[in-house]
Design a protein around this motif. Sequence first.
Motif, PDB file in Angstrom:
ATOM      1  N   GLY A  66      46.773  42.424  31.182  1.00 12.34           N
ATOM      2  CA  GLY A  66      47.482  41.444  32.006  1.00 12.34           C
ATOM      3  C   GLY A  66      47.086  41.529  33.461  1.00 12.34           C
ATOM      4  O   GLY A  66      47.038  40.503  34.172  1.00 12.34           O
ATOM      5  N   ILE A  67      46.771  42.735  33.945  1.00 17.04           N
ATOM      6  CA  ILE A  67      46.371  42.911  35.340  1.00 17.04           C
ATOM      7  C   ILE A  67      45.072  42.169  35.618  1.00 17.04           C
ATOM      8  O   ILE A  67      44.913  41.502  36.642  1.00 17.04           O
ATOM      9  CB  ILE A  67      46.210  44.415  35.659  1.00 17.04           C
ATOM     10  N   VAL A  68      44.126  42.278  34.676  1.00 16.81           N
ATOM     11  CA  VAL A  68      42.835  41.602  34.841  1.00 16.81           C
ATOM     12  C   VAL A  68      43.010  40.089  34.791  1.00 16.81           C
ATOM     13  O   VAL A  68      42.304  39.346  35.485  1.00 16.81           O
ATOM     14  CB  VAL A  68      41.849  42.065  33.742  1.00 16.81           C
ATOM     15  N   LEU A  69      43.970  39.628  33.995  1.00 20.93           N
ATOM     16  CA  LEU A  69      44.138  38.200  33.767  1.00 20.93           C
ATOM     17  C   LEU A  69      44.965  37.495  34.843  1.00 20.93           C
ATOM     18  O   LEU A  69      45.008  36.261  34.870  1.00 20.93           O
ATOM     19  CB  LEU A  69      44.790  37.970  32.396  1.00 20.93           C
ATOM     20  N   VAL A  70      45.633  38.243  35.716  1.00 18.34           N
ATOM     21  CA  VAL A  70      46.466  37.617  36.756  1.00 18.34           C
ATOM     22  C   VAL A  70      45.684  36.602  37.585  1.00 18.34           C
ATOM     23  O   VAL A  70      46.111  35.447  37.730  1.00 18.34           O
ATOM     24  CB  VAL A  70      47.114  38.691  37.654  1.00 18.34           C
ATOM     25  N   PRO A  71      44.518  36.955  38.164  1.00 16.30           N
ATOM     26  CA  PRO A  71      43.780  35.952  38.945  1.00 16.30           C
ATOM     27  C   PRO A  71      43.224  34.813  38.104  1.00 16.30           C
ATOM     28  O   PRO A  71      43.037  33.698  38.610  1.00 16.30           O
ATOM     29  CB  PRO A  71      42.654  36.770  39.595  1.00 16.30           C
ATOM     30  N   VAL A  72      42.946  35.068  36.824  1.00 12.56           N
ATOM     31  CA  VAL A  72      42.472  33.993  35.942  1.00 12.56           C
ATOM     32  C   VAL A  72      43.571  32.948  35.770  1.00 12.56           C
ATOM     33  O   VAL A  72      43.326  31.736  35.856  1.00 12.56           O
ATOM     34  CB  VAL A  72      42.043  34.557  34.573  1.00 12.56           C
ATOM     35  N   PHE A  73      44.798  33.405  35.556  1.00 14.97           N
ATOM     36  CA  PHE A  73      45.925  32.483  35.420  1.00 14.97           C
ATOM     37  C   PHE A  73      46.205  31.777  36.744  1.00 14.97           C
ATOM     38  O   PHE A  73      46.636  30.617  36.757  1.00 14.97           O
ATOM     39  CB  PHE A  73      47.163  33.240  34.939  1.00 14.97           C
ATOM     40  N   ALA A  74      45.985  32.487  37.849  1.00 18.46           N
ATOM     41  CA  ALA A  74      46.178  31.861  39.162  1.00 18.46           C
ATOM     42  C   ALA A  74      45.199  30.702  39.339  1.00 18.46           C
ATOM     43  O   ALA A  74      45.540  29.672  39.941  1.00 18.46           O
ATOM     44  CB  ALA A  74      45.971  32.896  40.268  1.00 18.46           C
ATOM     45  N   ARG A  75      44.013  30.852  38.801  1.00 14.63           N
ATOM     46  CA  ARG A  75      43.011  29.784  38.868  1.00 14.63           C
ATOM     47  C   ARG A  75      43.396  28.607  37.963  1.00 14.63           C
ATOM     48  O   ARG A  75      43.331  27.440  38.376  1.00 14.63           O
ATOM     49  CB  ARG A  75      41.649  30.335  38.449  1.00 14.63           C
ATOM     50  N   ILE A  76      43.819  28.916  36.736  1.00 14.85           N
ATOM     51  CA  ILE A  76      44.118  27.874  35.753  1.00 14.85           C
ATOM     52  C   ILE A  76      45.353  27.069  36.144  1.00 14.85           C
ATOM     53  O   ILE A  76      45.349  25.834  36.099  1.00 14.85           O
ATOM     54  CB  ILE A  76      44.323  28.499  34.355  1.00 14.85           C
ATOM     55  N   PHE A  77      46.419  27.757  36.542  1.00 12.95           N
ATOM     56  CA  PHE A  77      47.704  27.079  36.750  1.00 12.95           C
ATOM     57  C   PHE A  77      47.998  26.738  38.212  1.00 12.95           C
ATOM     58  O   PHE A  77      48.799  25.833  38.475  1.00 12.95           O
ATOM     59  CB  PHE A  77      48.840  27.952  36.213  1.00 12.95           C
ATOM     60  N   PHE A  78      47.367  27.439  39.154  1.00 13.86           N
ATOM     61  CA  PHE A  78      47.714  27.220  40.550  1.00 13.86           C
ATOM     62  C   PHE A  78      46.519  26.872  41.428  1.00 13.86           C
ATOM     63  O   PHE A  78      46.656  26.715  42.639  1.00 13.86           O
ATOM     64  CB  PHE A  78      48.422  28.463  41.110  1.00 13.86           C
ATOM     65  N   GLY A  79      45.336  26.764  40.814  1.00 12.86           N
ATOM     66  CA  GLY A  79      44.167  26.316  41.548  1.00 12.86           C
ATOM     67  C   GLY A  79      43.600  27.299  42.544  1.00 12.86           C
ATOM     68  O   GLY A  79      42.776  26.931  43.394  1.00 12.86           O
ATOM     69  N   GLU A  80      43.997  28.563  42.479  1.00 16.99           N
ATOM     70  CA  GLU A  80      43.450  29.562  43.393  1.00 16.99           C
ATOM     71  C   GLU A  80      42.052  29.980  42.952  1.00 16.99           C
ATOM     72  O   GLU A  80      41.724  29.938  41.766  1.00 16.99           O
ATOM     73  CB  GLU A  80      44.367  30.793  43.445  1.00 16.99           C
ATOM     74  N   ARG A  81      41.271  30.393  43.910  1.00 16.71           N
ATOM     75  CA  ARG A  81      39.915  30.856  43.597  1.00 16.71           C
ATOM     76  C   ARG A  81      39.911  32.378  43.558  1.00 16.71           C
ATOM     77  O   ARG A  81      40.019  33.029  44.601  1.00 16.71           O
ATOM     78  CB  ARG A  81      38.925  30.341  44.643  1.00 16.71           C
ATOM     79  N   PRO A  82      39.782  32.950  42.377  1.00 16.84           N
ATOM     80  CA  PRO A  82      39.794  34.417  42.270  1.00 16.84           C
ATOM     81  C   PRO A  82      38.508  35.011  42.830  1.00 16.84           C
ATOM     82  O   PRO A  82      37.475  34.329  42.902  1.00 16.84           O
ATOM     83  CB  PRO A  82      39.903  34.663  40.765  1.00 16.84           C
ATOM     84  N   PRO A  83      38.545  36.283  43.212  1.00 23.28           N
ATOM     85  CA  PRO A  83      37.326  36.938  43.699  1.00 23.28           C
ATOM     86  C   PRO A  83      36.286  37.068  42.589  1.00 23.28           C
ATOM     87  O   PRO A  83      36.611  37.003  41.394  1.00 23.28           O
ATOM     88  CB  PRO A  83      37.830  38.310  44.158  1.00 23.28           C
ATOM     89  N   VAL A  84      35.053  37.257  43.003  1.00 19.62           N
ATOM     90  CA  VAL A  84      33.955  37.391  42.037  1.00 19.62           C
ATOM     91  C   VAL A  84      34.206  38.547  41.077  1.00 19.62           C
ATOM     92  O   VAL A  84      33.834  38.493  39.898  1.00 19.62           O
ATOM     93  CB  VAL A  84      32.619  37.600  42.794  1.00 19.62           C
ATOM     94  N   SER A  85      34.866  39.594  41.569  1.00 16.21           N
ATOM     95  CA  SER A  85      35.117  40.771  40.734  1.00 16.21           C
ATOM     96  C   SER A  85      35.912  40.418  39.474  1.00 16.21           C
ATOM     97  O   SER A  85      35.776  41.072  38.441  1.00 16.21           O
ATOM     98  CB  SER A  85      35.865  41.833  41.538  1.00 16.21           C
TER      99      SER A  85
END
Length: 296
Positions: free
Chosen positions: A106-125
């Motif tokens: 779930g920790i790894v997926l937090v920025p992925v969900f931020a991208r899908i549902f909130f349009g944020e751009r996750p870091p390259v990492s």
Amino acid sequence: MNASGNHALKADLLLLAATLLAACGWIFSKESLAGLAPFQFVGWRFLIAGLVLAVFSWPQLRVLDRAALGRAAMVGVLFAVAMSLWILGLQHGKHLGEGAFIASLGIVLVPVFARIFFGERPPVSTWVALPVALSGFACLSLAHGFRVEPSQWFFLAAALVFAFLFNLNSRVVRGVPVLALSTIQVVIVGVLVLPASALVETWPASVPTPVLFWLLASALIATTLRFLVQLHGQSLTTPSHAAVILMLEPVWTALVAAWWFGESMSAMQLLGCGLIALALVISRLRWIRGLLKSVL
């Protein structure tokens, strides 16, 4: 050592203690399932813990308006879903260490969900960590003969819900005091899951005394005390620093399970857990670099 150094050391020790308490919670929960139905256990655990937390958070709770209470309760419903999936994974699981590493996805997926549902751009990492994490999950699946065990599906589903939950906590309930928010969400789990358990599960006619002990340990030590210790530790340091230390929970869980239950891992399981651990490090690489710079 100066005051700031004392605060940093205290924060680290508190957060390390919180991860160890969380790891012990896996043991307490597994032992409780020997005499309680899964949802029954979750309902009582979180209802007891929530009522105790309410004593500490009452000054914050009493000044919240209805809108804030409603938002916190809404996210609490999602927390109840996540914990229900988690306990089903624990019920079916034969290896706690493996389950802890899968849940930590779930920790790894937090920025992925931020991208899908909130349009944020996750870091390259994030995009580097994701295939590493998926490779780790694949290795754990291969360890069981080219199939995904029911427990693995439940833990993975819980990780997905937790990833979405983390995003909502940082957006929907922003501004709600953290202790009050935690209390509301914990209580909501008990209020929702316990009646559901009464409807769909057969409760045992009697509960052995040792099981009651494990239930209370889960509620008071692994939930109430863990939240209080973790939140105090987080208040003394930055979120990024705290996140790095909290990643140790699956490692502690694997070690404690090995000691308590005599668990051991096959080479494929070790590889899978190692890859997931590597993915966690990669996903927090920027924060880890910052932490190393501040220490060195």
